[in-house]
Design a protein around this motif. Sequence first.
Motif, PDB file in Angstrom:
ATOM      1  N   LYS B  53       0.936  -1.303   0.402  1.00 23.63           N
ATOM      2  CA  LYS B  53       0.010   0.247  -0.234  1.00 23.63           C
ATOM      3  C   LYS B  53       0.770   1.221   0.322  1.00 23.63           C
ATOM      4  O   LYS B  53       0.448   2.013  -0.816  1.00 23.63           O
ATOM      5  CB  LYS B  53      -1.077  -0.271   1.353  1.00 23.63           C
ATOM      6  CG  LYS B  53      -2.095   0.978   1.184  1.00 23.63           C
ATOM      7  CD  LYS B  53      -2.717   0.939   2.189  1.00 23.63           C
ATOM      8  CE  LYS B  53      -3.791   2.037   2.847  1.00 23.63           C
ATOM      9  NZ  LYS B  53      -2.988   3.814   3.381  1.00 23.63           N
ATOM     10  N   GLU B  57       1.170   4.043  -2.280  1.00 23.53           N
ATOM     11  CA  GLU B  57       1.014   5.498  -2.873  1.00 23.53           C
ATOM     12  C   GLU B  57       2.401   6.388  -2.783  1.00 23.53           C
ATOM     13  O   GLU B  57       1.993   7.556  -3.651  1.00 23.53           O
ATOM     14  CB  GLU B  57       0.795   5.677  -0.998  1.00 23.53           C
ATOM     15  CG  GLU B  57      -0.524   4.979  -0.848  1.00 23.53           C
ATOM     16  CD  GLU B  57      -0.073   5.425   0.446  1.00 23.53           C
ATOM     17  OE1 GLU B  57      -2.012   4.469   1.292  1.00 23.53           O
ATOM     18  OE2 GLU B  57       0.300   4.714   1.625  1.00 23.53           O
ATOM     19  N   PRO B  84      -5.717   2.460  -2.578  1.00 24.78           N
ATOM     20  CA  PRO B  84      -5.012   3.621  -3.262  1.00 24.78           C
ATOM     21  C   PRO B  84      -5.090   3.067  -4.856  1.00 24.78           C
ATOM     22  O   PRO B  84      -5.724   4.268  -5.841  1.00 24.78           O
ATOM     23  CB  PRO B  84      -3.259   3.418  -3.304  1.00 24.78           C
ATOM     24  CG  PRO B  84      -3.168   2.305  -2.156  1.00 24.78           C
ATOM     25  CD  PRO B  84      -4.410   2.110  -1.277  1.00 24.78           C
ATOM     26  N   VAL B  88      -6.855   6.314  -7.620  1.00 25.45           N
ATOM     27  CA  VAL B  88      -5.765   6.569  -8.706  1.00 25.45           C
ATOM     28  C   VAL B  88      -6.446   6.210  -9.729  1.00 25.45           C
ATOM     29  O   VAL B  88      -6.398   7.615 -10.250  1.00 25.45           O
ATOM     30  CB  VAL B  88      -4.622   5.498  -8.144  1.00 25.45           C
ATOM     31  CG1 VAL B  88      -4.310   4.473  -9.065  1.00 25.45           C
ATOM     32  CG2 VAL B  88      -3.670   6.711  -8.975  1.00 25.45           C
TER      33      VAL B  88
END
Lengths: 196, 579
Positions: B53, B57, B84, B88
Motif C-alpha cells: 500500500k 502511494e 489506493p 488512483v
Amino acid sequence: MSNISIMIAGVGGQGTLLTSRVLGTAAIKAGYDVKMSEVHGMAQRGGSVITYVKLGDKVDSPVIEKGEADILLCFEKLEALRYIDYARKDGIIIVNDQRIDPMPVIIGKQNYPDDITSKISSNNSNVYIIDALEVAANLGNIRVLNIVMVGFLAKSTGIKKELWYEAIRETVKEKFIDINIKAFDEGYRMAENYSR
Amino acid sequence: MKKLMLGNEAIARGAYEAGVSVATAYPGTPSTEITEAIAKYDEVYSEWSPNEKVALEVAIGASVAGGRAICSMKHVGLNVATDPLFTVSYTGVNGGLVICVADDPGMHSSQNEQDSRNYAKAAKIPMLEPSDSQECKDFIIRAFELSEKFDTPFIIRLTTRISHSQSFVELGERFEVPTKPYNKDFNKYVMMPGMAKKRRVIVEERMNKLNLFANETDLNQIIWGSNKDIGIITSGIAFQYSKEAFGDVSYLKLGMVYPLPEKLILEFASKVKTLYVIEELDPFIEEFLKQNGIQCIGKEKLPVMGEYCASLLREQLLGIKEDNITSVEENVPGRPPVLCPGCPHRGVFYTLKKNKLTVTGDIGCYTLGALPPLESMDTCVCMGASIGMAHGMEKVRGNEQKRVAVIGDSTFIHSGITGLIDVVYNKGTSTVIILDNSITGMTGHQHNPATGYTIKGEKTRQVDLVQLCKAIGVDRVTVCDPFELDEFEKIIKEETAINEPSVIIAQRPCALLKTVNYKGKVRVNDKCKYCKVCMRLGCPAIVDTGDSIVINEALCVGCDLCMEVCKFGAFEKVGDTNE
C-alpha cells in the motif's frame, strides 16, 4: 542438431539455478534460441527443485513436460526417481550418485527407496551414474559438483568446449572460475571414459 | 545487444529504458527480482517500502509530481494496495504510472491463487499481459506512454512462468524523460465526493476511449496460420502453451487483457470454425465472449485452477494422450521445503511445540515451522494476520488455552503493527513473538526498515522494534536469543502466563547471511542413548539411520542447537567452536 530439452532436478541449495544459467549461456553462444524456467521462493528451502532449459531454432513454451526431456540431469538419486517420467524413453539420464534424505525419511515416516540407480538403469537404456560429489570433493570444494555435472552433460550436446568455458567465466564469480573450469574438465573426461 | 533475461529483469530493463524515475515494491515471489534489478540502475530512485500500500502511494506521489513511476508486487500484495489502486483510477496520472503484479498459478510460493485480471476490471484500469521476456520489456515501455496518453495508471500482469522464465531480450538505450511540470489541481487529485463525482464520469469516458483503442492497437494481434478453421484466443504464457500444443493454427493473441477488444474478437470469431479460449485461472476472456453471444470452448474442458501446459491442452482439447512416458512404479517420499540447517526459527518452534502452545502464524520462511516434525503452527492466512487472529481467539476462548502469535520482523513492519495496536487498545493479553532474523528471508534476503539498510545497501535509520512496541503501549517487551533454549522457554512461560499484552523479540540472524559465521561441525559421540529428542528439531543435518543418530556433515553448519537439546552431551564440536 535439433531442439534439446534439458531438465535439471535437485535439492534446494545444490546449485541447480546456476547450472541452468551456465547451460543457457553456452547454448546462446552456440547460436540457439533459448528459454529457461525456474522456481524461486518457498520451494527452494531444501525442497525438490527443478529447472528447465530448452534450446532450438525457436522455442515456445519454457516448460518441459512428462516424456519430453532429451536430457535429465539429476543432482540426487531420489530426485532422479521422482522425475524419471519427464525423460523421453530414449532420453539421456545423468544421475549424481548422492543421497540426501528428505524430511519424511529423516523423521522416520517414510523409507528412502533401495537400489534407485539399478531401478533407473533397468527402466531406461541411456543412464549414466556418476559420483560428481566425490570429484568435487577431490577438487577441494563440494559446491562445484554442479559444474562437474555440466561437464559430463556437455559431451552429449555437441556444443564446443570453448563455448562452455566462456559460459562458465561469464556466470560464476571471478574467484571461483578456475575451480569451476577444472570441475567442468573432470566431468567432461568422465563422460569420455564412461563405461557402464 | 541481445541478452537472456528473466521476465522480471526485462520489466526492470523496460522501466529503465522508459526513463522511470521512481521504483517501489515490497518483495514477494514471483515479483521480487523486478525491483532488485531496477535498484542496480543509479539513474532510478528505488525502495523497498514497508508494504504494498505504501509502495503504491509513493509511486502515485511520484507520478503526481511529474515523474514516471513503477510499483511492483505479487498478487496478494495487490490486495494490500487496492485502497489506493481504486482511487488512483479516478485521479489519473501526471508522469506515467505502471503497476506490475505477478500472479502465481499453481501456488509455487503463495497462500492462494487469485487472478489479478479481475482487479483491472473492478478498478477500471487497463491491463497488459506479456508472453515472454521481450514483451515484458516492450509492454512496459508502451504502458508508460499509454498511461500518459490516456491519463490512467496501467497494470502489467505477469505470472510465475513469465516472471521466472528467461528468454532473449534486445536491449535499448535509456530514454530520458523530463519531469513534467507540477500544477496543483484540486479537482484531479483531491478525491472528496464533490470532485470524485466529476472524476467518476471521466473514468467512464476514458473507458470508452480505451475500448476503441483495444480494437486498434497492435498489442492485440491476429496471427493467421495455414489452418484457419481452428482459432484460439489467448494471452500471456497460455499463448506459448497453445502454440506448442496446436502449432500452425490461427491465434488472436491479446497483449491487452483489459479492456477486451470487442470488435476484434467478433471479427476473429466470425472467421474461424472452432474457437477456443485458452487462459489460466478464471474464465475472464471467456465470460466476455459469452456475454457478447460468442460460442467458444474454454473452461468446459480446461481447469480453473493450477498451471496449464501443452500436454494438458493436447489431452483436454485434442484428445491426444502422451505415450512416450516412462515411469518406475515406486512410492517416492516427498521432499517438502524445510527450515535450513542453522535456522534461528528452529529454536523457537522446538520450544513452542514442547510447551504445547496454540500458535497463530504468519507469512515467511518460518511458516515452514507448521510442517513435521516441528508442527507448531495452527494458522497462516495472510501478511500480519497472526496478531489479529491471536486476539480474536482470545476473545472466544479466553486464556484457557495458552497461545502466541509468531511473526517475522519484516512482516511485523508490513502489517503486524496495527494488529498489535488492536491488542493493546482492546485490552487483549496476547503474547507476540517477533522473529527478528535481521533480513527478509523467504524472498531471498531483502532489506527492510528493521535491518537498517536500504535496497541499495546504504545505511539508514533502523526501526527500533523495542521502542516501537513500547510506544504502542506494550509494557512487557523482552529481547532474547531463541537458541538459548532454557532461557527462551522460561520467558515464554512467563509472558503467556501474564494478564497483559507482551512482545518477545527472538533475535538471531538468518544462517544464510554472510555476516553469520558458524564454525566447525557437530559429531555424535558414544554418549548417545538414541533417545531421539534431537530428531524433534527437524534439522536436515541430523539423520536417524534406524539404530543410531548421525550428522550429515555436508549439511551441518555448526550452529550448536542440537548440543543445547541433548541432555547426554552426545553431540560434540569438531574443529573450531563458536564464540
